[in-house]
Write a protein that holds these residues in place. Structure first.
Motif, mmCIF file in Angstrom:
data_model
loop_
_atom_site.group_PDB
_atom_site.id
_atom_site.type_symbol
_atom_site.label_atom_id
_atom_site.label_comp_id
_atom_site.label_asym_id
_atom_site.label_seq_id
_atom_site.Cartn_x
_atom_site.Cartn_y
_atom_site.Cartn_z
ATOM 1 N N TYR A 27 82.220 108.737 14.098
ATOM 2 C CA TYR A 27 83.458 108.135 14.994
ATOM 3 C C TYR A 27 82.642 109.800 15.880
ATOM 4 O O TYR A 27 82.129 109.985 15.545
ATOM 5 N N ALA A 28 83.218 109.819 17.176
ATOM 6 C CA ALA A 28 82.572 110.543 18.243
ATOM 7 C C ALA A 28 83.052 111.919 17.856
ATOM 8 O O ALA A 28 83.820 112.577 17.253
ATOM 9 N N GLU A 29 82.623 113.411 18.054
ATOM 10 C CA GLU A 29 83.138 114.679 17.740
ATOM 11 C C GLU A 29 84.462 115.113 18.515
ATOM 12 O O GLU A 29 85.092 115.839 18.162
ATOM 13 N N LYS A 30 85.160 114.484 19.315
ATOM 14 C CA LYS A 30 85.596 114.793 20.239
ATOM 15 C C LYS A 30 86.760 114.233 19.167
ATOM 16 O O LYS A 30 88.236 114.170 20.424
ATOM 17 N N GLY A 31 86.288 113.455 18.168
ATOM 18 C CA GLY A 31 87.751 112.699 17.742
ATOM 19 C C GLY A 31 88.225 111.558 18.019
ATOM 20 O O GLY A 31 89.938 111.104 17.593
ATOM 21 N N GLU A 32 87.357 111.039 19.286
ATOM 22 C CA GLU A 32 87.794 109.724 19.003
ATOM 23 C C GLU A 32 87.487 108.410 18.256
ATOM 24 O O GLU A 32 85.831 108.515 17.840
ATOM 25 N N PRO A 33 87.308 107.517 17.592
ATOM 26 C CA PRO A 33 87.326 106.762 16.549
ATOM 27 C C PRO A 33 86.626 104.721 17.944
ATOM 28 O O PRO A 33 86.854 105.158 18.537
ATOM 29 N N PHE A 34 85.985 105.055 16.715
ATOM 30 C CA PHE A 34 85.205 103.833 16.956
ATOM 31 C C PHE A 34 86.043 102.822 17.011
ATOM 32 O O PHE A 34 87.446 102.803 15.299
ATOM 33 N N VAL A 35 86.180 101.282 17.358
ATOM 34 C CA VAL A 35 86.856 100.319 17.339
ATOM 35 C C VAL A 35 86.166 99.391 16.659
ATOM 36 O O VAL A 35 85.063 98.539 17.063
ATOM 37 N N LEU A 36 86.880 98.449 14.999
ATOM 38 C CA LEU A 36 86.058 97.319 14.253
ATOM 39 C C LEU A 36 86.931 96.550 15.490
ATOM 40 O O LEU A 36 87.140 95.912 15.745
ATOM 41 N N SER A 37 85.356 95.476 15.298
ATOM 42 C CA SER A 37 84.879 94.367 16.422
ATOM 43 C C SER A 37 84.970 92.669 15.843
ATOM 44 O O SER A 37 84.975 92.068 16.162
ATOM 45 N N ASP A 38 84.509 93.898 15.399
ATOM 46 C CA ASP A 38 83.085 92.422 14.462
ATOM 47 C C ASP A 38 83.531 92.467 12.782
ATOM 48 O O ASP A 38 82.811 93.930 12.632
ATOM 49 N N LEU A 39 83.634 91.373 11.746
ATOM 50 C CA LEU A 39 83.025 91.925 10.823
ATOM 51 C C LEU A 39 83.020 90.643 9.816
ATOM 52 O O LEU A 39 83.345 89.260 10.070
ATOM 53 N N ARG A 40 81.383 90.298 9.470
ATOM 54 C CA ARG A 40 81.187 89.105 8.936
ATOM 55 C C ARG A 40 80.120 89.140 7.926
ATOM 56 O O ARG A 40 79.080 90.025 7.998
ATOM 57 N N VAL A 41 79.501 88.045 7.303
ATOM 58 C CA VAL A 41 79.033 88.303 6.001
ATOM 59 C C VAL A 41 77.733 87.330 6.655
ATOM 60 O O VAL A 41 77.761 86.458 6.629
ATOM 61 N N LEU A 42 76.839 88.395 6.438
ATOM 62 C CA LEU A 42 75.433 87.491 6.927
ATOM 63 C C LEU A 42 74.323 86.897 6.197
ATOM 64 O O LEU A 42 73.733 85.929 5.779
ATOM 65 N N GLU A 43 74.734 87.496 4.527
ATOM 66 C CA GLU A 43 74.054 86.890 3.550
ATOM 67 C C GLU A 43 75.429 86.915 2.366
ATOM 68 O O GLU A 43 75.280 87.733 1.645
#
Length: 250
Positions: free
Chosen positions: A1-17
Protein backbone atom coordinates in the motif's frame (compact mmCIF):
# COMPACT_ATOMS: atom_id res chain seq x y z
CA UNK A 1 0.00 0.00 0.00
CA UNK A 2 1.01 3.66 -0.20
CA UNK A 3 1.79 5.54 3.01
CA UNK A 4 -1.29 7.74 2.73
CA UNK A 5 -3.43 4.65 3.26
CA UNK A 6 -4.57 4.14 -0.32
CA UNK A 7 -4.34 0.49 -1.44
CA UNK A 8 -3.21 -0.94 -4.75
CA UNK A 9 -5.85 -2.56 -6.93
CA UNK A 10 -5.27 -6.07 -8.30
CA UNK A 11 -5.73 -5.90 -12.08
CA UNK A 12 -4.39 -9.26 -13.23
CA UNK A 13 -3.45 -12.64 -11.70
CA UNK A 14 -2.07 -15.55 -13.69
CA UNK A 15 0.04 -18.71 -13.40
CA UNK A 16 3.21 -18.35 -15.48
CA UNK A 17 4.74 -21.73 -14.67
CA UNK A 18 3.41 -24.91 -13.09
CA UNK A 19 5.72 -27.90 -12.92
CA UNK A 20 7.07 -30.63 -10.67
CA UNK A 21 9.85 -28.40 -9.31
CA UNK A 22 8.24 -24.98 -8.90
CA UNK A 23 5.19 -22.83 -9.53
CA UNK A 24 5.37 -19.15 -10.55
CA UNK A 25 2.38 -16.81 -10.13
CA UNK A 26 2.32 -13.23 -11.43
CA UNK A 27 0.12 -10.57 -9.86
CA UNK A 28 -0.24 -7.10 -11.38
CA UNK A 29 -1.46 -4.15 -9.29
CA UNK A 30 -2.28 -0.56 -10.20
CA UNK A 31 -2.14 2.58 -8.08
CA UNK A 32 -2.95 6.00 -9.58
CA UNK A 33 -0.45 6.22 -12.49
CA UNK A 34 1.89 3.51 -11.17
CA UNK A 35 1.98 -0.24 -11.80
CA UNK A 36 3.42 -3.07 -9.72
CA UNK A 37 4.30 -6.60 -10.86
CA UNK A 38 4.81 -9.32 -8.24
CA UNK A 39 6.24 -12.73 -9.19
CA UNK A 40 5.70 -15.40 -6.52
CA UNK A 41 7.84 -18.53 -6.88
CA UNK A 42 6.92 -21.60 -4.82
CA UNK A 43 9.32 -24.56 -4.75
CA UNK A 44 8.24 -28.17 -4.42
CA UNK A 45 11.02 -29.20 -2.04
CA UNK A 46 11.68 -25.97 -0.11
CA UNK A 47 9.92 -24.47 2.90
CA UNK A 48 10.47 -20.89 1.70
CA UNK A 49 9.11 -18.99 -1.30
CA UNK A 50 10.53 -16.06 -3.28
CA UNK A 51 8.95 -12.82 -4.41
CA UNK A 52 10.36 -10.66 -7.21
CA UNK A 53 8.84 -7.19 -7.52
CA UNK A 54 9.05 -4.65 -10.34
CA UNK A 55 7.30 -1.31 -9.82
CA UNK A 56 7.05 1.59 -12.26
CA UNK A 57 6.53 4.42 -9.78
CA UNK A 58 5.25 7.81 -10.92
CA UNK A 59 3.84 9.31 -7.70
CA UNK A 60 5.07 12.26 -5.64
CA UNK A 61 5.25 12.59 -1.83
CA UNK A 62 4.40 8.95 -1.19
CA UNK A 63 6.04 5.98 0.51
CA UNK A 64 5.48 2.51 -0.94
CA UNK A 65 5.40 -0.36 1.57
CA UNK A 66 4.77 -4.09 1.54
CA UNK A 67 2.62 -4.99 4.54
CA UNK A 68 2.17 -8.26 6.35
CA UNK A 69 0.26 -9.07 9.54
CA UNK A 70 2.15 -10.62 12.48
CA UNK A 71 0.89 -12.04 15.77
CA UNK A 72 3.48 -10.22 17.91
CA UNK A 73 5.26 -6.91 17.41
CA UNK A 74 8.45 -8.23 19.02
CA UNK A 75 10.91 -9.07 16.26
CA UNK A 76 14.60 -9.29 15.33
CA UNK A 77 16.33 -7.37 12.54
CA UNK A 78 19.69 -7.91 10.95
CA UNK A 79 22.44 -5.36 11.66
CA UNK A 80 26.04 -5.19 10.39
CA UNK A 81 27.93 -8.02 12.14
CA UNK A 82 25.03 -8.38 14.58
CA UNK A 83 21.26 -8.33 15.09
CA UNK A 84 18.86 -6.24 17.17
CA UNK A 85 15.62 -7.10 18.99
CA UNK A 86 12.83 -4.52 18.70
CA UNK A 87 9.12 -4.14 19.38
CA UNK A 88 6.74 -1.51 17.96
CA UNK A 89 8.30 1.13 15.69
CA UNK A 90 6.03 3.82 14.30
CA UNK A 91 8.84 5.51 12.35
CA UNK A 92 11.05 3.58 9.95
CA UNK A 93 14.04 1.81 11.49
CA UNK A 94 16.99 0.24 9.63
CA UNK A 95 17.49 -3.41 8.73
CA UNK A 96 20.45 -5.19 7.22
CA UNK A 97 19.40 -7.96 4.80
CA UNK A 98 16.63 -9.47 6.96
CA UNK A 99 13.93 -9.09 9.57
CA UNK A 100 12.37 -11.98 11.51
CA UNK A 101 8.97 -12.05 13.25
CA UNK A 102 7.13 -14.83 15.06
CA UNK A 103 5.01 -15.33 11.91
CA UNK A 104 7.68 -15.36 9.20
CA UNK A 105 11.12 -14.05 8.27
CA UNK A 106 11.99 -11.86 5.29
CA UNK A 107 15.31 -11.55 3.45
CA UNK A 108 15.52 -8.64 1.00
CA UNK A 109 18.16 -7.50 -1.46
CA UNK A 110 16.86 -3.95 -1.87
CA UNK A 111 14.91 -3.04 1.27
CA UNK A 112 16.74 -1.39 4.14
CA UNK A 113 14.04 -0.04 6.49
CA UNK A 114 10.63 -0.91 7.89
CA UNK A 115 8.11 -0.03 10.60
CA UNK A 116 5.99 -2.12 12.94
CA UNK A 117 2.58 -0.68 13.83
CA UNK A 118 -0.57 -2.45 15.08
CA UNK A 119 0.89 -5.93 14.53
CA UNK A 120 1.75 -5.03 10.95
CA UNK A 121 5.24 -5.16 9.49
CA UNK A 122 5.70 -2.57 6.74
CA UNK A 123 8.75 -3.12 4.51
CA UNK A 124 9.71 0.17 2.85
CA UNK A 125 10.21 -0.41 -0.87
CA UNK A 126 10.72 3.22 -1.94
CA UNK A 127 10.13 6.84 -0.97
CA UNK A 128 9.30 9.68 -3.34
CA UNK A 129 10.03 13.00 -1.59
CA UNK A 130 11.69 16.05 -3.12
CA UNK A 131 15.45 15.78 -3.60
CA UNK A 132 17.14 17.32 -0.56
CA UNK A 133 13.82 18.07 1.16
CA UNK A 134 14.75 19.41 4.62
CA UNK A 135 11.51 21.38 5.04
CA UNK A 136 13.34 24.64 5.79
CA UNK A 137 10.44 26.60 4.35
CA UNK A 138 7.03 26.23 2.81
CA UNK A 139 6.84 23.96 -0.25
CA UNK A 140 5.24 25.26 -3.42
CA UNK A 141 3.41 22.16 -4.66
CA UNK A 142 2.81 23.83 -8.02
CA UNK A 143 6.58 23.97 -8.65
CA UNK A 144 8.19 21.15 -10.65
CA UNK A 145 10.66 19.76 -8.11
CA UNK A 146 12.89 16.79 -8.78
CA UNK A 147 11.40 13.73 -7.04
CA UNK A 148 13.44 10.67 -6.05
CA UNK A 149 12.56 7.00 -6.74
CA UNK A 150 10.75 7.75 -9.97
CA UNK A 151 10.57 5.09 -12.68
CA UNK A 152 11.57 1.45 -12.29
CA UNK A 153 12.46 -0.08 -8.91
CA UNK A 154 12.91 -3.82 -8.53
CA UNK A 155 14.12 -6.30 -5.97
CA UNK A 156 13.73 -9.74 -4.43
CA UNK A 157 12.35 -11.03 -1.13
CA UNK A 158 12.60 -14.52 0.36
CA UNK A 159 9.90 -15.48 2.87
CA UNK A 160 10.92 -18.15 5.39
CA UNK A 161 9.05 -19.81 8.29
CA UNK A 162 12.02 -19.42 10.67
CA UNK A 163 14.80 -16.97 11.47
CA UNK A 164 17.51 -17.04 8.80
CA UNK A 165 21.16 -17.79 9.36
CA UNK A 166 23.47 -15.05 8.17
CA UNK A 167 24.64 -17.41 5.42
CA UNK A 168 21.02 -17.75 4.22
CA UNK A 169 20.72 -13.99 3.81
CA UNK A 170 24.20 -13.53 2.37
CA UNK A 171 23.77 -16.29 -0.22
CA UNK A 172 20.37 -14.91 -1.25
CA UNK A 173 21.58 -11.33 -1.68
CA UNK A 174 25.09 -12.12 -3.00
CA UNK A 175 24.60 -14.97 -5.43
CA UNK A 176 27.55 -17.44 -5.55
CA UNK A 177 29.80 -17.13 -8.59
CA UNK A 178 29.86 -20.40 -10.56
CA UNK A 179 32.64 -21.08 -13.07
CA UNK A 180 32.19 -23.90 -15.60
CA UNK A 181 35.50 -25.38 -16.69
CA UNK A 182 36.46 -28.54 -18.55
CA UNK A 183 38.81 -31.18 -17.14
CA UNK A 184 42.55 -30.57 -17.48
CA UNK A 185 45.78 -31.91 -16.05
CA UNK A 186 46.87 -30.81 -12.57
CA UNK A 187 48.00 -32.05 -9.18
CA UNK A 188 45.03 -30.88 -7.09
CA UNK A 189 41.95 -33.07 -6.47
CA UNK A 190 38.70 -32.50 -8.33
CA UNK A 191 37.17 -31.02 -5.18
CA UNK A 192 38.93 -29.22 -2.35
CA UNK A 193 38.30 -26.71 0.43
CA UNK A 194 40.22 -23.47 0.03
CA UNK A 195 39.27 -22.12 3.43
CA UNK A 196 37.07 -23.46 6.24
CA UNK A 197 35.97 -21.62 9.38
CA UNK A 198 33.72 -24.04 11.23
CA UNK A 199 30.95 -22.41 13.25
CA UNK A 200 31.92 -18.80 12.49
CA UNK A 201 31.54 -16.46 9.54
CA UNK A 202 34.21 -15.27 7.15
CA UNK A 203 34.06 -11.48 6.75
CA UNK A 204 37.20 -10.83 4.69
CA UNK A 205 40.04 -12.70 2.97
CA UNK A 206 42.62 -10.46 1.35
CA UNK A 207 46.32 -9.86 0.78
CA UNK A 208 48.09 -7.67 3.31
CA UNK A 209 48.78 -4.13 2.07
CA UNK A 210 52.38 -4.12 3.35
CA UNK A 211 53.76 -7.60 2.60
CA UNK A 212 52.82 -10.95 1.04
CA UNK A 213 50.92 -12.34 4.02
CA UNK A 214 47.17 -12.97 4.03
CA UNK A 215 44.55 -11.24 6.20
CA UNK A 216 41.61 -13.32 7.47
CA UNK A 217 38.75 -11.60 9.31
CA UNK A 218 36.04 -13.67 11.02
CA UNK A 219 33.12 -12.92 13.30
CA UNK A 220 30.51 -14.68 15.39
CA UNK A 221 26.99 -14.15 13.99
CA UNK A 222 24.58 -15.95 16.37
CA UNK A 223 25.27 -14.13 19.64
CA UNK A 224 27.01 -17.13 21.19
CA UNK A 225 30.39 -17.90 22.72
CA UNK A 226 32.19 -19.94 20.12
CA UNK A 227 35.44 -21.86 19.73
CA UNK A 228 36.17 -22.77 16.13
CA UNK A 229 38.91 -24.07 13.89
CA UNK A 230 40.16 -22.16 10.86
CA UNK A 231 41.81 -24.18 8.09
CA UNK A 232 43.59 -22.21 5.40
CA UNK A 233 45.89 -24.18 3.10
CA UNK A 234 48.31 -26.05 5.37
CA UNK A 235 47.61 -23.75 8.33
CA UNK A 236 45.22 -24.82 11.09
CA UNK A 237 44.48 -22.85 14.24
CA UNK A 238 41.69 -22.45 16.82
CA UNK A 239 39.94 -19.19 17.66
CA UNK A 240 37.64 -18.21 20.54
CA UNK A 241 34.97 -15.58 19.96
CA UNK A 242 32.48 -13.91 22.27
CA UNK A 243 28.96 -13.04 20.96
CA UNK A 244 29.22 -10.95 17.75
CA UNK A 245 32.97 -10.48 18.21
CA UNK A 246 35.16 -9.66 15.20
CA UNK A 247 38.76 -10.89 15.01
CA UNK A 248 41.40 -10.33 12.36
CA UNK A 249 44.40 -12.64 11.79
CA UNK A 250 47.55 -12.13 9.74
Amino acid sequence: YAEKGEPFVLSDLRVLESGKIRTVIKATYKFKSSILHMYYTFYENEEYFDVKYIVNWNEKHYVLKFDTKVTSEKHTAGAPYSKVVRSAATADVPMSLWVSTDSASFIADGIFSYNMVNNTLGLTVLRSPIYGDLRLGEIDYDHEYDIISQGITEGNIRVMPHAPELSDADNFVNKPIIIDECNHDGYLPFENSYLAAEGIYLGALKKCEFDDSVIIRVFESRGENKTAEIRFGKTNFNVTLTPFEIKTFK
